[in-house]
Design an enzyme around this catalytic site. Structure first.
Site, PDB file in Angstrom:
ATOM      1  N   ASP A   9       7.446  -1.867  -5.240  1.00 22.97           N
ATOM      2  CA  ASP A   9       8.605  -1.911  -4.047  1.00 22.97           C
ATOM      3  C   ASP A   9       7.884  -2.789  -2.835  1.00 22.97           C
ATOM      4  O   ASP A   9       6.652  -2.896  -2.982  1.00 22.97           O
ATOM      5  CB  ASP A   9       8.845  -0.338  -3.454  1.00 22.97           C
ATOM      6  CG  ASP A   9       9.745  -0.383  -2.214  1.00 22.97           C
ATOM      7  OD1 ASP A   9      10.440  -1.034  -2.430  1.00 22.97           O
ATOM      8  OD2 ASP A   9       9.174   0.312  -1.248  1.00 22.97           O
ATOM      9  N   LEU A  10       8.710  -3.277  -2.137  1.00 19.25           N
ATOM     10  CA  LEU A  10       8.161  -4.117  -1.142  1.00 19.25           C
ATOM     11  C   LEU A  10       7.874  -3.351   0.537  1.00 19.25           C
ATOM     12  O   LEU A  10       6.831  -3.151   0.733  1.00 19.25           O
ATOM     13  CB  LEU A  10       9.006  -5.387  -0.959  1.00 19.25           C
ATOM     14  CG  LEU A  10       8.758  -6.358   0.359  1.00 19.25           C
ATOM     15  CD1 LEU A  10       7.500  -7.209  -0.118  1.00 19.25           C
ATOM     16  CD2 LEU A  10       9.828  -7.224   0.527  1.00 19.25           C
ATOM     17  N   ASP A  11       8.984  -3.232   1.046  1.00 18.71           N
ATOM     18  CA  ASP A  11       8.883  -2.563   2.190  1.00 18.71           C
ATOM     19  C   ASP A  11       8.069  -1.242   2.347  1.00 18.71           C
ATOM     20  O   ASP A  11       8.398  -0.413   1.691  1.00 18.71           O
ATOM     21  CB  ASP A  11      10.292  -2.232   2.804  1.00 18.71           C
ATOM     22  CG  ASP A  11      10.898  -3.387   3.103  1.00 18.71           C
ATOM     23  OD1 ASP A  11      10.422  -4.577   3.554  1.00 18.71           O
ATOM     24  OD2 ASP A  11      12.214  -3.673   2.591  1.00 18.71           O
ATOM     25  N   THR A  17       6.603  -3.313   6.753  1.00 15.67           N
ATOM     26  CA  THR A  17       8.002  -3.626   7.264  1.00 15.67           C
ATOM     27  C   THR A  17       8.798  -2.401   7.505  1.00 15.67           C
ATOM     28  O   THR A  17       9.684  -2.488   8.550  1.00 15.67           O
ATOM     29  CB  THR A  17       8.731  -4.561   6.410  1.00 15.67           C
ATOM     30  OG1 THR A  17       8.596  -4.151   5.162  1.00 15.67           O
ATOM     31  CG2 THR A  17       8.380  -5.799   6.399  1.00 15.67           C
ATOM     32  N   LYS A  45      14.475   5.164   4.094  1.00 16.02           N
ATOM     33  CA  LYS A  45      13.505   4.282   3.279  1.00 16.02           C
ATOM     34  C   LYS A  45      14.067   4.263   1.956  1.00 16.02           C
ATOM     35  O   LYS A  45      14.525   4.939   1.384  1.00 16.02           O
ATOM     36  CB  LYS A  45      12.216   4.849   3.176  1.00 16.02           C
ATOM     37  CG  LYS A  45      11.436   4.959   4.765  1.00 16.02           C
ATOM     38  CD  LYS A  45       9.842   5.294   4.530  1.00 16.02           C
ATOM     39  CE  LYS A  45       9.237   5.231   5.969  1.00 16.02           C
ATOM     40  NZ  LYS A  45       8.175   5.885   5.827  1.00 16.02           N
ATOM     41  N   SER A 114      12.765  -3.982  -5.222  1.00 12.86           N
ATOM     42  CA  SER A 114      13.045  -3.550  -3.742  1.00 12.86           C
ATOM     43  C   SER A 114      14.431  -3.698  -3.526  1.00 12.86           C
ATOM     44  O   SER A 114      15.320  -4.266  -3.884  1.00 12.86           O
ATOM     45  CB  SER A 114      12.637  -5.080  -3.111  1.00 12.86           C
ATOM     46  OG  SER A 114      12.903  -4.634  -1.579  1.00 12.86           O
ATOM     47  N   ALA A 115      14.905  -2.653  -2.537  1.00 12.24           N
ATOM     48  CA  ALA A 115      16.365  -2.663  -2.090  1.00 12.24           C
ATOM     49  C   ALA A 115      16.528  -3.596  -1.198  1.00 12.24           C
ATOM     50  O   ALA A 115      17.892  -3.928  -0.743  1.00 12.24           O
ATOM     51  CB  ALA A 115      16.566  -1.402  -1.485  1.00 12.24           C
ATOM     52  N   LYS A 145      18.935   2.512  -4.724  1.00 12.99           N
ATOM     53  CA  LYS A 145      18.129   3.674  -5.089  1.00 12.99           C
ATOM     54  C   LYS A 145      18.866   4.929  -4.200  1.00 12.99           C
ATOM     55  O   LYS A 145      19.268   4.757  -3.124  1.00 12.99           O
ATOM     56  CB  LYS A 145      16.653   3.352  -4.516  1.00 12.99           C
ATOM     57  CG  LYS A 145      15.935   2.211  -5.025  1.00 12.99           C
ATOM     58  CD  LYS A 145      14.748   2.013  -4.318  1.00 12.99           C
ATOM     59  CE  LYS A 145      14.008   0.713  -4.556  1.00 12.99           C
ATOM     60  NZ  LYS A 145      12.855   0.346  -3.959  1.00 12.99           N
ATOM     61  N   GLU A 169       5.988   3.398  -4.972  1.00 14.77           N
ATOM     62  CA  GLU A 169       7.010   3.595  -4.085  1.00 14.77           C
ATOM     63  C   GLU A 169       6.644   4.252  -2.725  1.00 14.77           C
ATOM     64  O   GLU A 169       5.827   5.148  -2.895  1.00 14.77           O
ATOM     65  CB  GLU A 169       8.304   4.341  -4.640  1.00 14.77           C
ATOM     66  CG  GLU A 169       9.340   3.654  -4.987  1.00 14.77           C
ATOM     67  CD  GLU A 169      10.156   2.886  -3.958  1.00 14.77           C
ATOM     68  OE1 GLU A 169      10.049   3.549  -2.930  1.00 14.77           O
ATOM     69  OE2 GLU A 169      11.120   2.112  -4.129  1.00 14.77           O
ATOM     70  N   ASP A 170       7.288   4.028  -1.599  1.00 18.46           N
ATOM     71  CA  ASP A 170       6.943   4.755  -0.409  1.00 18.46           C
ATOM     72  C   ASP A 170       8.044   5.532   0.086  1.00 18.46           C
ATOM     73  O   ASP A 170       7.991   6.447   1.009  1.00 18.46           O
ATOM     74  CB  ASP A 170       6.587   3.911   0.811  1.00 18.46           C
ATOM     75  CG  ASP A 170       7.677   3.129   1.305  1.00 18.46           C
ATOM     76  OD1 ASP A 170       8.565   2.568   0.422  1.00 18.46           O
ATOM     77  OD2 ASP A 170       7.881   3.080   2.428  1.00 18.46           O
TER      78      ASP A 170
HETATM   79  C1  BG6 Z   1      14.298  -1.059   1.815  1.00 17.51           C
HETATM   80  C2  BG6 Z   1      13.957  -0.241   3.033  1.00 17.51           C
HETATM   81  O1  BG6 Z   1      13.205  -1.751   1.116  1.00 17.51           O
HETATM   82  O2  BG6 Z   1      15.321  -2.251   1.860  1.00 17.51           O
HETATM   83  C3  BG6 Z   1      15.090  -0.123   3.958  1.00 17.51           C
HETATM   84  O3  BG6 Z   1      13.019   0.716   2.616  1.00 17.51           O
HETATM   85  C4  BG6 Z   1      16.326  -0.915   3.958  1.00 17.51           C
HETATM   86  O4  BG6 Z   1      14.944   0.396   4.798  1.00 17.51           O
HETATM   87  C5  BG6 Z   1      16.565  -1.880   2.506  1.00 17.51           C
HETATM   88  O5  BG6 Z   1      17.381  -0.739   4.607  1.00 17.51           O
HETATM   89  C6  BG6 Z   1      17.711  -2.981   2.746  1.00 17.51           C
HETATM   90  O6  BG6 Z   1      16.682  -3.909   3.337  1.00 17.51           O
HETATM   91  P1  BG6 Z   1      17.444  -5.380   3.831  1.00 17.51           P
HETATM   92  O7  BG6 Z   1      16.264  -6.288   4.311  1.00 17.51           O
HETATM   93  O8  BG6 Z   1      18.296  -5.671   2.943  1.00 17.51           O
HETATM   94  O9  BG6 Z   1      18.243  -5.054   5.090  1.00 17.51           O
HETATM   95 MG    MG Z   2       9.638   1.176   0.567  1.00 23.29          MG
END
Ligand code: BG6
Ligand code: MG
Length: 217
Positions: A9-11, A17, A45, A114-115, A145, A169-170
């Site tokens: 996962d990224l964020d 972030t 998240k 990542s989402a 997710k 994943e966090d």
């Molecule tokens: C996820 C984050 O990685 O991405 C969420 O944990 C976030 O908090 C989601 O809403 C979507 O991100 P973005 O950058 O497309 O708004």
């Molecule tokens: Mg995350």
């Protein structure tokens, strides 16, 4: 050693972030007269931008027009982008590169799951894009997710069967997605939040080389 698929996962896993998403959502919610707590943030998240806004409006018992909904999405992302344009390598979380390099040296498959729709520009800013063989992000999935689609697509991209993939994943939603994909789930964060994960570590500095090797067998 077999080639396994390691999906990151990224964020909140590679970069912190999560704190910027929190700030931008909190400011947006408060501007609508809706309270927004850290506990509520945990539930956002890993959740897509659209689903996050739906949840916040629900918590505040608020309905808005479709037009207003779109405007709010843009408003949140604009504030978020202000934070991330200032990012550089210094925001990579400790030992992330060490782990990526160790896995690459051992011929493991490396993917992003990542989402976020901002994933590629963030990876470019922190100079890690080239480490990933396959990127699956918020632009490439239909179901977010906790649906396993993002991780199943990553496994497919790596050409590794799901049962031979490991997810870092966090988020609660992300751990549920990894479990639903029949992958090994590794939570990065607090045990009491991520208790559904197969393993939980506070951060990457707690992961030993021996543990990583055991995952490759
Ligand atoms: C996820 C984050 O990685 O991405 C969420 O944990 C976030 O908090 C989601 O809403 C979507 O991100 P973005 O950058 O497309 O708004
Ligand atoms: Mg995350």
């Amino acid at each position: 050693m077999t080639r396994k698929g390691f999906i990151f996962d990224l964020d909140g896993v590679i970069v912190d972030t999560a704190k910027y998403h929190f700030l931008a959502w909190k400011n947006l919610a408060n501007s609508l007269g809706i309270d927004f707590t850290k506990e509520q943030n945990e539930q956002l998240k890993g959740v897509s931008r659209i689903n996050s806004l739906e949840k916040i409006l629900n918590w505040g018992n608020k309905t808005v027009s479709a037009d207003e909904f779109q405007k709010l999405l843009v408003q949140k992302n604009e504030e978020y982008l202000e934070y991330i344009t200032k990012m550089d390598e210094s925001e990579i979380l400790p030992d992330t590169e060490k782990i990526l390099d160790f896995l690459i040296q051992n011929n493991q498959g490396i993917a992003l799951g990542s989402a976020s729709k901002n994933a590629v520009p963030i990876l470019e800013k922190i100079n890690l894009l080239s480490k990933f063989e396959c990127i699956v992000d918020g632009n490439s999935v239909i179901k977010g997710k906790p649906n396993p689609e993002v991780f199943l697509k990553a496994a497919d991209g790596l050409q590794v069967p799901p049962a031979e993939c490991i997810v870092f994943e966090d988020s609660i939603a992300g751990i549920q997605a990894a479990n639903a994909a029949d992958m090994i789930s590794i939570g990065i964060g607090e045990q009491n939040v991520l208790y559904e994960a197969d393993y939980v570590f506070k951060d990457f500095t707690e992961l030993s080389v021996e543990f990583l090797k055991s995952l490759m067998n």
